[in-house]
Design an enzyme around this catalytic site. Sequence first.
Site, PDB file in Angstrom:
ATOM      1  N   SER A  67       1.027   3.831  -2.746  1.00  0.00           N
ATOM      2  CA  SER A  67       0.817   5.509  -2.690  1.00  0.00           C
ATOM      3  C   SER A  67       1.689   6.247  -3.120  1.00  0.00           C
ATOM      4  CB  SER A  67       0.220   5.710  -1.309  1.00  0.00           C
ATOM      5  OG  SER A  67       1.292   5.535  -0.232  1.00  0.00           O
TER       6      SER A  67
ATOM      7  N   ALA B  54       0.957  -1.066  -0.069  1.00  0.00           N
ATOM      8  CA  ALA B  54      -0.078   0.075  -0.046  1.00  0.00           C
ATOM      9  C   ALA B  54       0.834   1.045   0.041  1.00  0.00           C
ATOM     10  CB  ALA B  54      -0.971   0.120   1.257  1.00  0.00           C
ATOM     11  N   TYR B  55       1.969   0.951   0.647  1.00  0.00           N
ATOM     12  CA  TYR B  55       2.697   2.231   0.893  1.00  0.00           C
ATOM     13  C   TYR B  55       3.623   2.704  -0.504  1.00  0.00           C
ATOM     14  CZ  TYR B  55       6.412   5.467   2.667  1.00  0.00           C
ATOM     15  OH  TYR B  55       7.434   6.364   2.952  1.00  0.00           O
ATOM     16  N   SER B  56       3.910   1.530  -0.872  1.00  0.00           N
ATOM     17  CA  SER B  56       4.843   1.599  -2.193  1.00  0.00           C
ATOM     18  C   SER B  56       3.933   2.115  -3.385  1.00  0.00           C
ATOM     19  CB  SER B  56       5.522   0.351  -2.786  1.00  0.00           C
ATOM     20  OG  SER B  56       6.266  -0.183  -1.886  1.00  0.00           O
TER      21      SER B  56
END
Length: 247
Positions: free
Chosen positions: A157, A153-155
């Site tokens: 986003s 999710a972080y990557s």
Amino acid sequence: MNKIDLDGHIAIVTGGAQGIGFAVAERLAESGAQVASWDLAESNEAAMEKLGSSGLAVSCDITDWNSVTQALAQTRDALDTPNILVNSAGIAGPNALVEDYALDDWQRVIQINLTGTFHVNRAVLPEMKSANYGRIVNIASIAGKEGNPNASAYSASKAAVIALTKSLGKETAGHDIAVNAVTPAAARTRIFDQMSQEHIDYMLSKIPRNRFLQVEEAAGMIAWLVSPENSFTTGAVFDLSGGRATY
Ligand SMILES: NC(=O)c1ccc[n+]([C@@H]2O[C@H](COP(=O)([O-])OP(=O)(O)OC[C@H]3O[C@@H](n4cnc5c(N)ncnc54)[C@H](O)[C@@H]3O)[C@@H](O)[C@H]2O)c1
């Protein structure tokens, strides 16, 4: 430390209560800017007090469009119309494989890191265009270029923040507005509290300089990017990865 002249400039730093955002706020204030930190942390007030008369704490949740427009009105009333924006507010989210990633965690990471960054850009751009001047830096991550395992999710986003920045660079290139992104490798801030030790060790192992990024190093690059001297480069991605990035 190099001297960067931001006398008379008005800056918004989201997530300025701590970490990279606070280091940026401090550096911009030292360079002569008035700085409004938009953050939802209670510590925002105390952080901005450290900047004396150059700091303003504004309570804001960047995922909420109404909160963003209120924060802009408050900033304008207290300081003046902002001509600098640094989007630092963000979260890491948990470390898990995609098939185990909780649906609400995914939504929260995208809401804060991507939609929140979109909201703040959206809010400030009309006045920057009217004034024919503005400097914006969106803080992405090396994870957005490479895709870290257990941080999908972080990557995702942060990859989207890079693409948003490229779109905005082209949309605003007819004005004296520069919108750029930076892609830091890991810096030891409170964002580490959200990560597993295994993930932190993984990130360090990927940095050829064999150390974490210092927040002041990020602030130095960002301070130049939001200065008038950065008058040509826009829609670009500046590396802060200690040698990890290959493009
Ligand atoms: N520290 C790192 O290793 C690292 C590496 C690459 C990129 N980044 C990025 O740099 C930025 C800053 O990270 P940091 O290490 O300083 O993190 P941090 O956790 O120290 O600070 C993040 C700040 O964002 C604020 N925030 C979170 N959600 C918010 C919301 N909805 N509205 C307003 N404020 C909100 C928090 O209250 C906090 O003050 C983030 O975007 C992060 O993804 C950090």
